[in-house]
Design a protein around this motif. Structure first.
Motif, mmCIF file in Angstrom:
data_model
loop_
_atom_site.group_PDB
_atom_site.id
_atom_site.type_symbol
_atom_site.label_atom_id
_atom_site.label_comp_id
_atom_site.label_asym_id
_atom_site.label_seq_id
_atom_site.Cartn_x
_atom_site.Cartn_y
_atom_site.Cartn_z
ATOM 1 N N VAL A 230 -135.702 75.200 39.243
ATOM 2 C CA VAL A 230 -136.581 76.114 38.966
ATOM 3 C C VAL A 230 -138.030 75.858 39.078
ATOM 4 C CG1 VAL A 230 -136.959 78.683 37.770
ATOM 5 C CG2 VAL A 230 -134.755 77.450 37.631
ATOM 6 N N LEU A 231 -138.635 76.507 40.088
ATOM 7 C CA LEU A 231 -140.026 76.150 40.380
ATOM 8 C C LEU A 231 -140.921 77.261 39.860
ATOM 9 C CD1 LEU A 231 -139.687 74.634 44.022
ATOM 10 C CD2 LEU A 231 -139.846 73.305 41.845
ATOM 11 N N PRO A 232 -142.385 77.140 39.853
ATOM 12 C CA PRO A 232 -143.078 78.186 39.386
ATOM 13 C C PRO A 232 -143.134 79.216 40.505
ATOM 14 C CG PRO A 232 -144.001 76.175 38.849
ATOM 15 C CD PRO A 232 -143.014 76.129 39.868
ATOM 16 N N GLU A 233 -143.721 80.587 40.124
ATOM 17 C CA GLU A 233 -144.309 81.627 41.203
ATOM 18 C C GLU A 233 -145.336 80.786 42.032
ATOM 19 O OE1 GLU A 233 -146.149 85.980 40.937
ATOM 20 O OE2 GLU A 233 -146.724 84.409 39.399
ATOM 21 N N MET A 234 -145.350 81.329 43.430
ATOM 22 C CA MET A 234 -146.187 80.816 44.523
ATOM 23 C C MET A 234 -146.420 79.300 44.369
ATOM 24 S SD MET A 234 -148.945 83.880 45.040
ATOM 25 C CE MET A 234 -148.378 85.481 45.568
ATOM 26 N N PHE A 235 -145.255 78.590 44.140
ATOM 27 C CA PHE A 235 -145.199 77.257 44.132
ATOM 28 C C PHE A 235 -146.052 76.414 44.949
ATOM 29 C CE2 PHE A 235 -141.266 77.830 46.384
ATOM 30 C CZ PHE A 235 -141.328 77.213 47.293
ATOM 31 N N ASN A 236 -146.120 76.809 46.138
ATOM 32 C CA ASN A 236 -146.884 76.159 47.314
ATOM 33 C C ASN A 236 -148.364 76.377 47.428
ATOM 34 O OD1 ASN A 236 -146.348 78.629 48.308
ATOM 35 N ND2 ASN A 236 -145.916 77.791 50.405
ATOM 36 N N THR A 237 -148.702 77.132 46.887
ATOM 37 C CA THR A 237 -150.014 77.672 46.990
ATOM 38 C C THR A 237 -150.947 77.966 45.590
ATOM 39 O OG1 THR A 237 -149.543 80.109 47.158
ATOM 40 C CG2 THR A 237 -149.982 78.922 49.075
ATOM 41 N N GLY A 238 -150.277 78.381 44.378
ATOM 42 C CA GLY A 238 -150.978 78.912 43.345
ATOM 43 C C GLY A 238 -150.901 80.479 43.626
ATOM 44 N N PHE A 239 -151.513 81.391 42.466
ATOM 45 C CA PHE A 239 -151.326 82.839 42.812
ATOM 46 C C PHE A 239 -152.454 83.268 43.438
ATOM 47 C CE2 PHE A 239 -151.691 87.126 40.813
ATOM 48 C CZ PHE A 239 -150.522 87.717 41.148
ATOM 49 N N SER A 240 -152.301 83.101 44.849
ATOM 50 C CA SER A 240 -153.362 83.297 45.626
ATOM 51 C C SER A 240 -153.490 84.937 46.471
ATOM 52 C CB SER A 240 -153.470 82.386 46.879
ATOM 53 O OG SER A 240 -154.321 82.786 48.089
ATOM 54 N N MET A 241 -154.417 85.577 46.634
ATOM 55 C CA MET A 241 -154.329 86.786 47.389
ATOM 56 C C MET A 241 -154.816 86.620 48.794
ATOM 57 S SD MET A 241 -153.549 88.803 44.985
ATOM 58 C CE MET A 241 -152.615 87.526 44.393
ATOM 59 N N LYS A 242 -154.251 85.557 49.497
ATOM 60 C CA LYS A 242 -154.766 85.285 50.856
ATOM 61 C C LYS A 242 -153.312 85.360 51.633
ATOM 62 C CE LYS A 242 -159.061 82.767 50.120
ATOM 63 N NZ LYS A 242 -159.794 81.560 50.322
ATOM 64 N N PRO A 243 -152.486 86.224 51.771
ATOM 65 C CA PRO A 243 -151.320 86.239 52.433
ATOM 66 C C PRO A 243 -151.399 86.292 53.855
ATOM 67 C CG PRO A 243 -151.417 88.329 51.526
ATOM 68 C CD PRO A 243 -152.466 87.631 50.903
ATOM 69 N N GLU A 244 -152.373 86.928 54.366
ATOM 70 C CA GLU A 244 -152.764 86.943 55.899
ATOM 71 C C GLU A 244 -153.074 85.681 56.220
ATOM 72 O OE1 GLU A 244 -153.886 90.601 53.732
ATOM 73 O OE2 GLU A 244 -154.550 88.484 53.468
ATOM 74 N N GLU A 245 -153.819 84.572 55.364
ATOM 75 C CA GLU A 245 -154.073 83.517 55.777
ATOM 76 C C GLU A 245 -152.854 82.232 55.609
ATOM 77 O OE1 GLU A 245 -157.231 80.186 54.710
ATOM 78 O OE2 GLU A 245 -157.878 82.148 54.228
ATOM 79 N N LEU A 246 -152.292 82.478 54.410
ATOM 80 C CA LEU A 246 -151.457 81.414 53.968
ATOM 81 C C LEU A 246 -149.877 81.874 53.974
ATOM 82 C CD1 LEU A 246 -153.656 80.393 51.058
ATOM 83 C CD2 LEU A 246 -153.132 79.134 52.981
ATOM 84 N N GLY A 247 -149.586 83.278 54.340
ATOM 85 C CA GLY A 247 -148.461 83.482 54.155
ATOM 86 C C GLY A 247 -147.258 83.026 55.513
ATOM 87 N N GLU A 248 -146.253 82.756 55.140
ATOM 88 C CA GLU A 248 -145.244 82.142 56.264
ATOM 89 C C GLU A 248 -143.914 83.131 56.508
ATOM 90 O OE1 GLU A 248 -143.840 78.208 55.095
ATOM 91 O OE2 GLU A 248 -145.806 77.765 54.289
ATOM 92 N N ASP A 249 -143.462 82.899 57.704
ATOM 93 C CA ASP A 249 -142.181 83.942 57.848
ATOM 94 C C ASP A 249 -141.179 82.890 57.267
ATOM 95 O OD1 ASP A 249 -141.458 81.744 59.978
ATOM 96 O OD2 ASP A 249 -142.335 83.066 61.436
ATOM 97 N N MET A 250 -139.836 83.528 57.302
ATOM 98 C CA MET A 250 -138.673 82.872 56.996
ATOM 99 C C MET A 250 -138.396 81.638 57.589
ATOM 100 S SD MET A 250 -138.325 84.485 54.148
ATOM 101 C CE MET A 250 -136.612 83.849 53.611
ATOM 102 N N ASN A 251 -138.955 81.430 58.695
ATOM 103 C CA ASN A 251 -138.666 79.955 59.506
ATOM 104 C C ASN A 251 -139.785 79.008 59.374
ATOM 105 O OD1 ASN A 251 -136.174 81.050 60.434
ATOM 106 N ND2 ASN A 251 -137.157 82.331 61.990
ATOM 107 N N GLY A 252 -140.591 79.528 58.340
ATOM 108 C CA GLY A 252 -141.986 78.449 58.010
ATOM 109 C C GLY A 252 -141.496 77.469 57.401
ATOM 110 N N PRO A 253 -142.533 76.666 57.351
ATOM 111 C CA PRO A 253 -142.506 75.192 56.799
ATOM 112 C C PRO A 253 -141.927 74.869 55.350
ATOM 113 C CG PRO A 253 -144.666 75.523 57.060
ATOM 114 C CD PRO A 253 -143.934 76.665 57.770
ATOM 115 N N THR A 254 -142.452 75.961 54.545
ATOM 116 C CA THR A 254 -141.998 76.064 52.974
ATOM 117 C C THR A 254 -140.463 76.285 53.178
ATOM 118 O OG1 THR A 254 -144.067 76.296 52.287
ATOM 119 C CG2 THR A 254 -142.446 76.616 50.712
#
Length: 273
Positions: free
Chosen positions: A40-64
């Motif tokens: 079990v990993l934390p919330e938003m484990f790859n970015t921290g609790f960021s409000m930049k989904p337009e910049e950092l969001g990935e689709d379900m085929n993305g690298p994360t």
């Protein structure tokens, strides 16, 4: 199976640096000494609790998500945590999909299949509701005879959303998991509400929180916890990073429910979308 083993990863996060977080988490996963079935990993484990989904969001085929598939397959276990996801959704009454962003928990199986839970309660105090779309459905996963209800951070403040809703004699779930970026300034509420959710639902409770300062200089003390159905704290770690493995007993849970059959006296209710 009467036992289920979890590993909780309580860690600081590199602010909005996905590559650094995935490398750091993979190193921590590789360091696990004990056999485990679910990480079990934390919330938003790859970015921290960021409000930049337009910049950092990935689709379900993305690298994360691909990283999660790789780790789950290599380690032959289930990996879960939330991240910012962009998805094209067809709204009711429309035919053209619209791009939306979600704080989405992924429940990744070792065979590459996965379930998703989109955070229902968005933290308006930090404008999360202005950047993300709220989910409408719960996700209760099944693992070797156990049922696990999966939630994200602010959902913790809303007990109805997590409440056992079974209409028969069998509880709806056995374990309730919250992944979080919950600030230290409100840690008393975190600890109190986690305990309450465990007691009122007669289930094990796992809460995994991050540590350290985020990009807004908000400090997180961790206080990840494992709590049994009586409210007894089986594990808690404050301030320090930690990789902790614990095995839960279904027999002990069923013993509590048999001796104290409180759930059958609960109120009937339903949740509207």
């Amino acid at each position: 199976m009467s036992h289920l083993t979890f590993t909780l990863i309580q860690t600081n996060l590199h602010w909005e640096d996905k590559a650094a977080n995935l490398q750091m988490l993979e190193e921590k996963i590789n360091s696990i000494q004990h056999p485990t079935q679910i990480i079990v990993l934390p919330e938003m484990f790859n970015t921290g609790f960021s409000m930049k989904p337009e910049e950092l969001g990935e689709d379900m085929n993305g690298p994360t998500v691909e990283w999660m598939k790789k780790i789950a397959a290599e380690k032959r276990l289930i990996l879960t945590g939330s991240l910012m996801v962009k998805d094209e959704i067809v709204q009711a009454g429309e035919t053209i999909p619209t791009l939306q962003y979600f704080n989405r928990l992924i429940w990744m199986l070792p065979n590459g299949q996965y379930g998703v839970y989109d955070k229902r309660h968005l933290f308006a105090y930090a404008d999360e509701d202005k950047h993300y779309t709220a989910g409408t459905k719960r996700l209760i996963a099944s693992v070797n005879g156990w049922k696990i209800n999966l939630m994200v951070c602010y959902d913790l403040r809303f007990p109805v959303w997590a409440r056992q809703q079974s209409n028969d004699d069998e509880p709806e779930f056995d374990i309730l998991i919250y992944v979080a970026n919950w600030p230290e300034r409100r840690v008393h509420a975190w600890k109190t509400l986690l305990t309450a959710r465990a007691i009122e639902n007669q289930c094990y409770l796992i809460g995994v929180n991050r540590t350290g300062n985020d990009g807004n200089s908000i400090y997180h003390s961790g206080n990840s916890m494992v709590i049994d159905a009586m409210g007894e704290v089986l594990y808690e770690k404050e301030h320090e990073e930690d990789v902790f493995t614990i095995t839960l007993s279904k027999e002990k849970l069923e013993e509590i429910r048999h001796k104290l059959p409180f759930l059958k006296d609960g109120d009937a209710f339903s949740i509207l979308p």
